[in-house]
Design an enzyme around this catalytic site. Sequence first.
Site, short mmCIF file in Angstrom:
data_model
loop_
_atom_site.label_atom_id
_atom_site.label_comp_id
_atom_site.label_asym_id
_atom_site.label_seq_id
_atom_site.Cartn_x
_atom_site.Cartn_y
_atom_site.Cartn_z
N HIS A 49 -1.59 10.46 -1.72
CA HIS A 49 -1.30 10.56 -0.28
C HIS A 49 -0.32 11.69 0.01
O HIS A 49 0.52 11.60 0.91
CB HIS A 49 -0.75 9.24 0.27
CG HIS A 49 -1.70 8.09 0.15
ND1 HIS A 49 -2.68 7.84 1.08
CD2 HIS A 49 -1.83 7.13 -0.80
CE1 HIS A 49 -3.38 6.77 0.72
NE2 HIS A 49 -2.89 6.33 -0.43
N ASN A 93 -5.66 1.82 4.39
CA ASN A 93 -6.55 2.98 4.35
C ASN A 93 -7.53 2.91 5.51
O ASN A 93 -7.49 1.96 6.31
CB ASN A 93 -7.33 3.02 3.03
CG ASN A 93 -6.47 3.46 1.86
OD1 ASN A 93 -5.61 4.32 1.99
ND2 ASN A 93 -6.71 2.86 0.70
N TYR A 107 5.39 1.29 -4.68
CA TYR A 107 5.69 2.15 -3.53
C TYR A 107 7.19 2.37 -3.38
O TYR A 107 7.66 3.50 -3.23
CB TYR A 107 5.09 1.55 -2.25
CG TYR A 107 3.65 1.93 -2.03
CD1 TYR A 107 2.67 1.60 -2.98
CD2 TYR A 107 3.24 2.60 -0.89
CE1 TYR A 107 1.35 1.94 -2.80
CE2 TYR A 107 1.92 2.95 -0.69
CZ TYR A 107 0.98 2.62 -1.65
OH TYR A 107 -0.34 2.96 -1.46
#
Length: 485
Positions: free
Chosen positions: A54, A127, A337
């Site tokens: 990303h 997404n 993350y």
Amino acid sequence: MPKRVLTTESGAPVADNQNSATAGAGGPLLIQDQHLLEKLARFNRERIPERVVHARGSGAYGYFEVTDDVTGFTHADFLNTVGKRTEVFLRFSTVADNLGGADAVRDPRGFALKFYTEEGNYDLVGNNTPVFFIKDPLKFPDFIHSQKRDPFTGKQEPENVWDFWAHAPEATHQITWLMGDRGIPASYRHMNGYGSHTYQWTNEQGEAFFVKYHFKTNQGIRSLSSEQAAEIAGKDPNSHQTDLLQAIERGVNPSWTLYVQVMPAAEAADYQFNPFDLTKVWPHKDYPLQRVGRLVLDRNPDNVFAEVEQAAFSPNNFVPGIGPSPDKMLQGRLFAYADAHRYRLGVNHTQLAVNAPKATTADNYGRDGLMAANAYARSRKNYEPNSFDGPAETGRALSAPLAISGYTGTHEAPAHAKDDDFYQAGELYRLMSEEEKGRLVANIAGGLSQVSRDDIVEKNLAHFHAADADYGKRVEEAVRALRED
């Protein structure tokens, strides 16, 4: 009106910003030129490590407005009143390419949303597809390595992509999505967003529900063919960024309607598919879409680096009434993350303006570390519990507890009635028109035909045959024709 004074980082006025200090006219530079050294040193450090995935993204601010009562499913404060608005920041992205890649490419799109709620920030990281390629986070680094640039050739290699997919039959469903007509959105405004994972909602009575998020674009779905995308990417690699920026600047504010699918927790164990498998969807006939609210983007960031590149989304940022499910990929991302942001931006990245709470204040005992911005009164203690009126726990869980049983160890997920890797991919194929099927087959064959090893090709063809006999036959014939040319 007096001119603003140019200063150094420490605030001292700069006398000359055109000429470096030298040992006499035309002489060598002087190390005492603090302005020159500071300016060059800062320039060398303007870039931070890019995201591993990303990396290329665009973003905008806006709001989420509740339009329908969902208090029977969750006690989340920002969802508790029809008409209530919450400020949001949404970051769109491509997944596989680097920061300098083009927008108009065949790749899933990230749809990462930060709600600045009165109970803290809630991050929903999804997404533009409702499913993903794999179902276990242990495979994620290998999957991404296969999609990124090869360490020897320095470019993306179809051989690597298809070799991994040959050994990951669960990817067949997402491949069918990616290679289909929605694989290249025309813009970020003209695609849907999905939470993709399964999450848990809990109501005031403590009842638990599993949910899936669907953000349906109000601009309509628009996508590009491979040929259109190649032309646009060559003319304007920033096409999606340009479109989003200009639309909002013109006052054409993109919006999405949020729907959720809601499954009572008790139904999960016996559902026909594993409801926590990221490679599967829940058919709408079983769990219809229920409207929740409207998402609107109405303000562009002032600084792309500060507000888009440094935006940090972590799916472990929950608020009361919302929590995780046993979804393995979600569980892995709860750690990965946040850890990625600590590496890229530092342990105090949550103090950056784009990441800090806006409707409330973070109040805890975290201290110090690189780039610590918060200043604490000298009398404030940095431990808990304490006797000095420091922040204390509430004793109320964010979400309902998940029941567990069995032995620790590495287990495959429990099988449900229709939990093979191919059924839903076949269902998606059979929903397509003849024209859509033709484009899907051509897109798959275009990449698979470039693979040199026959065994890799055969493994992938077997997956398409297993999904649908016609699907497999057409892909096989198209690959053969391209390889014989």
